[in-house]
Design a protein around this motif. Sequence first.
Motif, PDB file in Angstrom:
ATOM      1  N   ILE A  54       0.934  -1.222   0.078  1.00  0.00           N
ATOM      2  CA  ILE A  54      -0.101  -0.140   0.015  1.00  0.00           C
ATOM      3  C   ILE A  54       0.895   1.258   0.064  1.00  0.00           C
ATOM      4  O   ILE A  54       1.803   1.370   0.889  1.00  0.00           O
ATOM      5  CB  ILE A  54      -0.829   0.025   1.131  1.00  0.00           C
ATOM      6  N   TYR A  56       0.772   4.912   1.097  1.00  0.00           N
ATOM      7  CA  TYR A  56       0.073   5.853   1.951  1.00  0.00           C
ATOM      8  C   TYR A  56       0.508   7.288   1.620  1.00  0.00           C
ATOM      9  O   TYR A  56       1.876   7.559   1.653  1.00  0.00           O
ATOM     10  CB  TYR A  56       0.283   5.619   3.343  1.00  0.00           C
ATOM     11  N   ASN A  80       5.055  -1.400   2.961  1.00  0.00           N
ATOM     12  CA  ASN A  80       4.310  -0.217   2.755  1.00  0.00           C
ATOM     13  C   ASN A  80       5.320   0.711   1.992  1.00  0.00           C
ATOM     14  O   ASN A  80       6.283   0.651   2.514  1.00  0.00           O
ATOM     15  CB  ASN A  80       3.183   0.215   3.467  1.00  0.00           C
ATOM     16  N   TRP A 148       3.675  -0.975  -5.724  1.00  0.00           N
ATOM     17  CA  TRP A 148       2.643  -1.091  -4.709  1.00  0.00           C
ATOM     18  C   TRP A 148       1.161  -1.294  -5.649  1.00  0.00           C
ATOM     19  O   TRP A 148       1.084  -1.047  -6.735  1.00  0.00           O
ATOM     20  CB  TRP A 148       2.518   0.416  -4.002  1.00  0.00           C
ATOM     21  N   TRP A 150      -2.206  -0.524  -4.146  1.00  0.00           N
ATOM     22  CA  TRP A 150      -3.199   0.465  -3.943  1.00  0.00           C
ATOM     23  C   TRP A 150      -2.609   1.754  -3.166  1.00  0.00           C
ATOM     24  O   TRP A 150      -1.606   1.912  -2.591  1.00  0.00           O
ATOM     25  CB  TRP A 150      -4.319   0.003  -2.749  1.00  0.00           C
ATOM     26  N   VAL A 152      -3.641   4.939  -0.725  1.00  0.00           N
ATOM     27  CA  VAL A 152      -4.503   5.392   0.290  1.00  0.00           C
ATOM     28  C   VAL A 152      -4.124   6.951   0.794  1.00  0.00           C
ATOM     29  O   VAL A 152      -3.131   6.943   1.106  1.00  0.00           O
ATOM     30  CB  VAL A 152      -4.505   4.418   1.376  1.00  0.00           C
ATOM     31  N   ILE A 235      -9.473   4.922  -1.861  1.00  0.00           N
ATOM     32  CA  ILE A 235      -8.419   3.841  -1.725  1.00  0.00           C
ATOM     33  C   ILE A 235      -8.353   3.512  -3.307  1.00  0.00           C
ATOM     34  O   ILE A 235      -9.311   2.700  -3.824  1.00  0.00           O
ATOM     35  CB  ILE A 235      -8.723   2.576  -0.757  1.00  0.00           C
ATOM     36  N   ASN A 237      -6.700   1.474  -6.644  1.00  0.00           N
ATOM     37  CA  ASN A 237      -5.678   0.542  -7.272  1.00  0.00           C
ATOM     38  C   ASN A 237      -4.679   1.536  -8.437  1.00  0.00           C
ATOM     39  O   ASN A 237      -5.122   2.470  -8.748  1.00  0.00           O
ATOM     40  CB  ASN A 237      -6.227  -0.753  -8.009  1.00  0.00           C
TER      41      ASN A 237
END
Length: 401
Positions: A54, A56, A80, A148, A150, A152, A235, A237
């Motif tokens: 992910i 972030y 992440n 990565w 997703w 967020v 969120i 993709n």
Amino acid sequence: MSLFLKQILLFSLPLIFLFCLLLPLHHFHSHTHTQTHFPHNPTFSNPFSPPPRIAYFITGTKNDGSRIFRLLQAVYHPRNYYLLHLDQFASHKQRIQLALKVGSVDVFVAAENVNVIEKADAVNEEGSSPLGLVLHGAAVLLKWKMDWDWFVNLDASDYPLIPQDDFLHILSFVPRNLNFIEYNMNISPEEYQKALEVVVDSRLYILLRGKMFVGDRKRVLPSAFKLFMGSQHVILNRKFVEYSIQGWENLPRLLLLYFTNTRSSHKGYFQTLACNTLEFSDAVINSNLRFINSDNTARDPSDFRAPNSDRILKREVAFVGNVSADSPLLDMIDAHILHRGRGMVSPGGWCLGSSNWFSDPCGEWGDPSVLRPGPAAKGLEKFLMKSIKDMSIKSSRCDHQ
């Protein structure tokens, strides 16, 4: 511990229209460390379905450095990537202090997966500059790393409601083409009036001062696409993020032209783009996996003690928003859900140290792809399985609530 700042220039991608052309180049604070790094090619516990990664993007404003750092510790996992941003209302000193805090944590330095934007952007929450910030953050993350799954975006007032091991474990069984976007095709009368306004966000060209300009004439709602509104937290993709940034079709640029002069465009751009694109509209779940503590009244610690923790554990979300910095809710989540000690990162399967009152279990590191999920995400797992099942029996595009 020796520490130095390595400067990396990242170029704005040419196909981002007005927003990213107006945003400056960014510099990261990153660090090197003599301690053993995490393995670059770890052996996955499940080679057929490796855990996702992910990206972030965590943002805040003046005096939010401590809140961002606590959120980073709570949502941290070595797999992440984390990009931190304090806007122009925060001082340059506050950004340096945040970067030095990041550089003081051994695991952040060893994993090389946390960066702080040094040259920040000015943001007006009611204008289009917040959308420019999110797009630029996504572009930077694409430029930084490409592996990565997703994206967020979180605010300093957000906090996780499940450990990252649980979150990554659940997402391991979710199709990676899904986007989690809260949307509503029946916009409210207030949103309808905002959509008719023509506004100019002064933050696009004036750093801190300047009013929002509102035109004296109204415009009609667009007929080339259907307008959707929702939450600014999403969120997404990676392929949808690439589509939003690179725009291999004309719709992303067309919508940027429209939303440049729309109030609170970050609450409608991704919703409208996804739901008007055939490739992505059938893979949208109408949720951003978070709930808003709208009145911030969840201050009674008794609500979140172990005997009553099911009140939170049963929520079908991964994050809570609009939590005040001094809310007891944060300590309750740390103690009973994340099991995070004060000043430490949230432990996971990658932590090999002993866990007691005086030691950090993440002081020793193992394979970051080993996940040890617990019971915290049962509600979220149930919600996602039901949502995916519902999607398989519905053929309409973004028109079911």
